[in-house]
Design a protein around this motif. Structure first.
Motif, PDB file in Angstrom:
ATOM      1  N   ALA A 111     -30.141 -55.301  43.703  1.00  0.00           N
ATOM      2  CA  ALA A 111     -30.638 -56.420  42.904  1.00  0.00           C
ATOM      3  C   ALA A 111     -32.066 -56.161  42.446  1.00  0.00           C
ATOM      4  CB  ALA A 111     -30.576 -57.710  43.714  1.00  0.00           C
ATOM      5  N   ASP A 112     -32.308 -56.431  41.146  1.00  0.00           N
ATOM      6  CA  ASP A 112     -33.633 -56.287  40.537  1.00  0.00           C
ATOM      7  C   ASP A 112     -34.148 -54.854  40.588  1.00  0.00           C
ATOM      8  OD1 ASP A 112     -33.932 -59.015  39.801  1.00  0.00           O
ATOM      9  OD2 ASP A 112     -34.433 -59.505  41.867  1.00  0.00           O
ATOM     10  N   SER A 113     -33.245 -53.890  40.604  1.00  0.00           N
ATOM     11  CA  SER A 113     -33.648 -52.489  40.557  1.00  0.00           C
ATOM     12  C   SER A 113     -34.359 -52.205  39.239  1.00  0.00           C
ATOM     13  CB  SER A 113     -32.422 -51.578  40.692  1.00  0.00           C
ATOM     14  OG  SER A 113     -32.755 -50.227  40.411  1.00  0.00           O
ATOM     15  N   THR A 114     -35.495 -51.544  39.310  1.00  0.00           N
ATOM     16  CA  THR A 114     -36.233 -51.208  38.088  1.00  0.00           C
ATOM     17  C   THR A 114     -35.524 -50.149  37.264  1.00  0.00           C
ATOM     18  OG1 THR A 114     -37.561 -49.616  39.348  1.00  0.00           O
ATOM     19  CG2 THR A 114     -38.449 -51.852  39.094  1.00  0.00           C
ATOM     20  N   ALA A 115     -34.536 -49.474  37.868  1.00  0.00           N
ATOM     21  CA  ALA A 115     -33.756 -48.503  37.100  1.00  0.00           C
ATOM     22  C   ALA A 115     -32.826 -49.213  36.126  1.00  0.00           C
ATOM     23  CB  ALA A 115     -32.950 -47.613  38.043  1.00  0.00           C
ATOM     24  N   LEU A 116     -32.409 -50.431  36.451  1.00  0.00           N
ATOM     25  CA  LEU A 116     -31.557 -51.214  35.564  1.00  0.00           C
ATOM     26  C   LEU A 116     -32.394 -52.170  34.726  1.00  0.00           C
ATOM     27  CD1 LEU A 116     -28.805 -52.378  34.590  1.00  0.00           C
ATOM     28  CD2 LEU A 116     -28.919 -53.924  36.541  1.00  0.00           C
ATOM     29  N   ASP A 152     -35.758 -67.425  35.200  1.00  0.00           N
ATOM     30  CA  ASP A 152     -34.876 -66.360  35.685  1.00  0.00           C
ATOM     31  C   ASP A 152     -34.749 -66.422  37.203  1.00  0.00           C
ATOM     32  OD1 ASP A 152     -33.553 -63.587  34.887  1.00  0.00           O
ATOM     33  OD2 ASP A 152     -34.741 -63.249  36.692  1.00  0.00           O
ATOM     34  N   ALA A 153     -35.870 -66.669  37.881  1.00  0.00           N
ATOM     35  CA  ALA A 153     -35.824 -66.769  39.341  1.00  0.00           C
ATOM     36  C   ALA A 153     -34.987 -67.959  39.781  1.00  0.00           C
ATOM     37  CB  ALA A 153     -37.247 -66.891  39.896  1.00  0.00           C
ATOM     38  N   SER A 154     -35.096 -69.060  39.037  1.00  0.00           N
ATOM     39  CA  SER A 154     -34.338 -70.252  39.420  1.00  0.00           C
ATOM     40  C   SER A 154     -32.848 -70.059  39.200  1.00  0.00           C
ATOM     41  CB  SER A 154     -34.829 -71.470  38.638  1.00  0.00           C
ATOM     42  OG  SER A 154     -34.454 -71.388  37.272  1.00  0.00           O
ATOM     43  N   VAL A 155     -32.492 -69.354  38.116  1.00  0.00           N
ATOM     44  CA  VAL A 155     -31.079 -69.075  37.864  1.00  0.00           C
ATOM     45  C   VAL A 155     -30.502 -68.238  38.988  1.00  0.00           C
ATOM     46  CG1 VAL A 155     -29.477 -67.843  36.359  1.00  0.00           C
ATOM     47  CG2 VAL A 155     -31.217 -69.318  35.366  1.00  0.00           C
ATOM     48  N   ARG A 156     -31.234 -67.198  39.387  1.00  0.00           N
ATOM     49  CA  ARG A 156     -30.748 -66.359  40.493  1.00  0.00           C
ATOM     50  C   ARG A 156     -30.679 -67.164  41.782  1.00  0.00           C
ATOM     51  NH1 ARG A 156     -29.908 -61.170  41.620  1.00  0.00           N
ATOM     52  NH2 ARG A 156     -30.753 -60.391  39.672  1.00  0.00           N
ATOM     53  N   LEU A 211     -17.431 -59.940  42.857  1.00  0.00           N
ATOM     54  CA  LEU A 211     -18.626 -59.314  42.302  1.00  0.00           C
ATOM     55  C   LEU A 211     -19.679 -60.372  41.970  1.00  0.00           C
ATOM     56  CD1 LEU A 211     -20.206 -56.919  41.221  1.00  0.00           C
ATOM     57  CD2 LEU A 211     -18.927 -57.094  39.079  1.00  0.00           C
ATOM     58  N   SER A 212     -19.253 -61.501  41.407  1.00  0.00           N
ATOM     59  CA  SER A 212     -20.196 -62.570  41.082  1.00  0.00           C
ATOM     60  C   SER A 212     -20.865 -63.122  42.331  1.00  0.00           C
ATOM     61  CB  SER A 212     -19.479 -63.694  40.332  1.00  0.00           C
ATOM     62  OG  SER A 212     -19.022 -63.263  39.068  1.00  0.00           O
ATOM     63  N   SER A 213     -20.096 -63.260  43.410  1.00  0.00           N
ATOM     64  CA  SER A 213     -20.688 -63.779  44.643  1.00  0.00           C
ATOM     65  C   SER A 213     -21.720 -62.803  45.208  1.00  0.00           C
ATOM     66  CB  SER A 213     -19.602 -64.073  45.681  1.00  0.00           C
ATOM     67  OG  SER A 213     -19.050 -62.888  46.222  1.00  0.00           O
ATOM     68  N   LEU A 214     -21.490 -61.506  45.042  1.00  0.00           N
ATOM     69  CA  LEU A 214     -22.469 -60.517  45.494  1.00  0.00           C
ATOM     70  C   LEU A 214     -23.727 -60.563  44.642  1.00  0.00           C
ATOM     71  CD1 LEU A 214     -20.030 -57.542  46.184  1.00  0.00           C
ATOM     72  CD2 LEU A 214     -21.276 -58.884  47.897  1.00  0.00           C
ATOM     73  N   VAL A 215     -23.554 -60.745  43.328  1.00  0.00           N
ATOM     74  CA  VAL A 215     -24.711 -60.894  42.442  1.00  0.00           C
ATOM     75  C   VAL A 215     -25.466 -62.174  42.788  1.00  0.00           C
ATOM     76  CG1 VAL A 215     -25.433 -61.274  40.052  1.00  0.00           C
ATOM     77  CG2 VAL A 215     -23.691 -59.557  40.566  1.00  0.00           C
ATOM     78  N   ASN A 216     -24.720 -63.265  42.935  1.00  0.00           N
ATOM     79  CA  ASN A 216     -25.346 -64.555  43.218  1.00  0.00           C
ATOM     80  C   ASN A 216     -26.035 -64.561  44.574  1.00  0.00           C
ATOM     81  OD1 ASN A 216     -24.174 -65.282  40.818  1.00  0.00           O
ATOM     82  ND2 ASN A 216     -22.471 -66.401  41.747  1.00  0.00           N
ATOM     83  N   GLY A 217     -25.539 -63.751  45.498  1.00  0.00           N
ATOM     84  CA  GLY A 217     -26.154 -63.659  46.814  1.00  0.00           C
ATOM     85  C   GLY A 217     -27.344 -62.730  46.872  1.00  0.00           C
ATOM     86  N   GLY A 218     -27.752 -62.186  45.717  1.00  0.00           N
ATOM     87  CA  GLY A 218     -28.914 -61.306  45.689  1.00  0.00           C
ATOM     88  C   GLY A 218     -28.631 -59.903  46.175  1.00  0.00           C
ATOM     89  N   GLY A 219     -27.362 -59.497  46.153  1.00  0.00           N
ATOM     90  CA  GLY A 219     -27.020 -58.173  46.673  1.00  0.00           C
ATOM     91  C   GLY A 219     -27.018 -57.069  45.648  1.00  0.00           C
ATOM     92  N   CYS A 220     -26.755 -57.393  44.375  1.00  0.00           N
ATOM     93  CA  CYS A 220     -26.632 -56.322  43.385  1.00  0.00           C
ATOM     94  C   CYS A 220     -26.742 -56.885  41.975  1.00  0.00           C
ATOM     95  CB  CYS A 220     -25.292 -55.591  43.549  1.00  0.00           C
ATOM     96  SG  CYS A 220     -23.845 -56.631  43.213  1.00  0.00           S
TER      97      CYS A 220
END
Length: 531
Positions: free
Chosen positions: A214-219, A369-373, A191-200
Motif C-alpha cells: 500500500a502506498d508504494s512509491t513505485a506505483l 484521499d486519506a479519508s477515503v482509504r 482484493l478490495s478488502s485487502l486494499v481497504n485494509g491497507g494491505g496493497c
C-alpha cells in the motif's frame, strides 16, 4: 513545441492474439481508475470497413485495449484492457450502429470465487469459513488464483506480476493478516478488502495483475514537482466538489467483547450543534488499539473534504495523462483557489467523430484521499472478511513467514554407465521431480532452491556426503545430472526444497539404485553407481 495526446482502440481475442486496430468508431469513452475497475463504451457502425472484429456473438468474447501516443508510437497504458460483456442497438437503425460496453479485465476476478470446500474450518467461531493465518496479500491472492486456474476458471488467461514473497516492485510484503473468508466470496471482493485494509494497491498491465505494498512509491509516484497543472494553460474546465456532510463532533465506537466507548472531537465545526457518528470495529477488543485507529478518522471528520474534476487540454502540452502520469500518481493541480499536491484517482478518455479526443481527471486532495482509504479500511474490517486481533494487520517484521514448503514428490532416478576416455567405468545418474508450489498448509509459496544429497559408498565406512544446490523455483520439473566414477556406490540419497522465507521442507528419500557399468579395461570387475 509541446506534445499532443492521441488514442486508438485495438481488438484482441479473449486471452488470445491481436485482431487489429478498430479505426472507425463512431465514439468511445473509457475510464481508468486507481485501485478499482474501469469501464468502456464503444459506438460502432457495422457498416464500417473494419467492423468484422465485432461480427461475432457476445459469447465468442472480445477484448478491447486503449492505446495512447504522444507522437512517438502507440502503447497500451496500465488499466486499459477491457472485456466486452454487453451490447445494445436498434434493429431498424439504417446505420446499424451498435453500442458495446465492457469492464476492465480485472473485473474477471468477480467470476473467480473461493469455492474449495476442502479448506473450510469444521469447528470454532469461524466454522464454515476458509482461514488464511498470518498471510500477506500476495499469498492470499496467488493461492486463490492458482486454485481457480487449476479449475479452468477466469484466472486461466491472467498472469501475475507478484508472488507470495514480493510485490510487483520486488519489495517484501510488509503487512500480514489473519482472515476468514466465506465460501463463495469472489476474488474481486477479496482484493478490495485487502486494499481497504491497507494491505496493497493494484493495477493491470495488459492481462497481468500487479500488486504493490500500500502506498508504494513505485506505483503511486510523487510527480508533484514535475507535473504542475495550471488553469487556462493545462485545464479548460475545473469543477469541484466539497462537503461537510461527514463532519462529526462525537463518535461512538463499538468493538468486540463488549467494548463500547465514545470519542469527542472538539476541533469539528458545530454550525448546527454537535453531529454524532458511529463506528463498528469488528476484530478489536482493546480500547487503546481502537482509540489509535479512530484518531485519524476524528481528525479528518473535523474538516471540509474535497474532490476535483479537471478537463484537460491535450494538444501542445508539456505533460500528458497516460503518458507522463497515471491513475495513482501524485501531481500538483489547482483545487479551489490554489495549486496543491493531489492524487490522480481517475482518468477518463472520450472521442466522437468530428469532435476529436478529450480527457478529464478526477483528483483527491491529501486529506480526502486519506479519508477515503480510512473509510474503506473500516468497511474492509466490518464486511467481507473478519480480521483476528488487529484490523490493520501485523507488520512483516513482527510476524515472519513460518510456513514450510511441501517435500518434492514424483522422484525418478535414471542411471547409465559408460567407459570413459581414461578406460575406467563411469556412471551417470539423473534425478527429476515435480516442482513444489505449495506450503504444507496448501497455500502458494515461492521456492528458492532444491537441495539434493548422496554419499559415496566405501566398503566398511560411512562414506563422504556430497550435495548439490539447484536454484530452480518456477519450473514444472527440475533436474540434476552428476557423474560418478571408479566403482563408487552410495546407499543414502535424499532431496528437499527451501522456500523464499528460508525454511526447508522435510527430506524426501528414494531407494537404493545400482547400475552396472560396461566392462572394458576397467580395474574393477563390477563397477557400480548408486544414489
Amino acid at each position: 513545441m509541446g506534445k499532443s495526446l492521441h488514442a486508438r482502440l485495438v481488438a484482441y481475442r479473449p486471452f488470445g492474439a491481436r485482431i487489429g486496430v478498430l479505426a472507425e468508431p463512431v465514439s468511445f469513452s473509457a475510464s481508468m481508475l486507481h485501485d478499482d475497475d474501469g469501464a468502456i463504451s464503444i459506438e460502432y457502425s457495422m457498416l464500417s470497413g473494419d467492423a468484422q472484429a465485432f461480427d461475432r456473438e457476445l459469447t465468442d468474447g472480445i477484448e478491447v485495449a486503449v492505446e495512447v501516443s504522444d507522437g512517438t508510437g502507440y502503447r497500451e497504458p496500465d488499466n486499459a484492457r477491457y472485456v466486452i460483456t454487453g451490447r445494445s442497438g436498434k434493429t431498424d437503425d439504417r446505420t446499424k450502429t451498435v453500442t458495446y460496453s465492457g469492464q476492465s479485465i480485472s473485473w474477471l476476478l468477480s467470476k473467480a470465487e473461493n469455492n474449495d470446500s476442502s479448506h473450510l474450518l469444521t469447528d470454532g467461531d469461524n466454522k464454515g469459513k476458509r482461514p488464511f493465518y498470518s498471510s500477506n496479500p500476495g499469498t492470499i491472492l496467488k493461492t486463490l488464483l492458482d486454485e481457480n486456474k487449476a479449475r479452468g476458471g477466469a484466472a486461466t488467461g491472467l498472469t501475475l506480476g507478484f508472488d507470495t514473497a514480493r510485490d510487483s516492485n520486488g519489495d517484501a510484503w510488509n503487512r500480514k493478516y489473519t482472515l476468514y473468508y466465506s465460501l463463495g466470496t469472489d476474488l474481486q471482493t477479496i482484493l478490495s478488502s485487502l486494499v481497504n485494509g491497507g494491505g496493497c494497491d493494484w493495477r493491470t498491465s495488459g492481462r497481468t495483475l500487479k500488486m504493490w505494498n500500500a502506498d508504494s512509491t513505485a506505483l503511486s509516484r510523487d510527480l508533484s514537482k514535475q507535473v504542475v497543472l495550471q488553469l487556462a494553460r493545462d485545464i479548460s474546465e475545473a469543477p469541484f466538489e466539497e462537503s461537510i456532510a461527514d463532519l462529526a463532533s462525537t463518535i461512538l465506537v463499538e468493538g468486540d467483547n463488549n467494548l463500547l466507548f465514545r470519542m469527542d472531537n472538539p476541533a469539528a465545526p458545530t454550525p448546527w450543534g454537535k453531529w454524532e457518528s458511529y463506528s463498528s470495529q469488528g476484530g478489536v477488543s482493546d480500547k487503546d488499539t481502537a482509540q489509535a485507529f479512530m484518531q485519524s478518522t476524528l481528525d479528518d471528520a473535523a474538516r471540509v473534504r474535497g474532490q476535483y474534476t479537471r478537463d484537460l487540454i491535450v494538444s501542445d502540452m508539456d505533460s500528458l495523462p497516460l503518458v507522463d502520469y497515471h491513475a495513482g500518481d501524485w501531481i500538483t493541480a489547482p483545487t479551489v483557489s490554489h495549486g496543491e499536491k493531489v492524487r490522480v484517482q481517475e482518468i477518463d478518455l472520450s472521442m466522437r467523430q468530428n469532435e476529436g479526443l478529450s480527457c478529464s481527471i478526477a483528483l483527491n486532495d491529501i486529506k480526502y484521499d486519506a479519508s477515503v482509504r480510512q473509510a474503506k479500511k473500516i468497511k474492509g474490517i466490518t464486511g467481507g472478511a473478519a480480521l483476528a486481533g488487529s484490523e490493520g494487520g501485523t507488520t512483516a517484521s513482527s510476524d515472519r513467514d513460518h510456513r514450510v514448503p511441501k517435500a518434492p514428490l514424483g522422484l525418478i532416478v535414471q542411471t547409465d554407465a559408460y567407459i570413459g576416455a581414461d578406460g575406467f567405468a563411469h556412471g551417470l545418474a539423473t534425478a527429476s521431480w515435480s516442482a513444489v508450489t505449495e506450503a504444507t498448509n496448501n497455500t502458494s509459496i515461492e521456492i528458492s532452491n532444491y537441495a539434493i544429497e548422496w554419499r559415496r559408498h566405501v566398503d566398511g565406512a560411512l562414506g563422504i556426503r556430497q550435495a548439490r544446490l539447484i536454484r530452480r523455483s518456477s519450473v514444472s520439473a527440475a533436474w540434476i545430472a552428476a557423474r560418478k566414477s571408479r566403482c563408487a556406490s552410495g546407499p543414502c540419497r535424499r532431496i528437499r526444497t527451501s522456500s523464499a522465507n528460508g525454511r526447508p521442507s522435510w527430506w524426501q528419500l528414494w531407494s537404493r539404485i545400482r547400475r552396472h557399468a560396461p566392462y572394458r579395461r576397467s580395474r574393477c570387475l563390477r563397477p557400480s553407481l548408486a544414489w
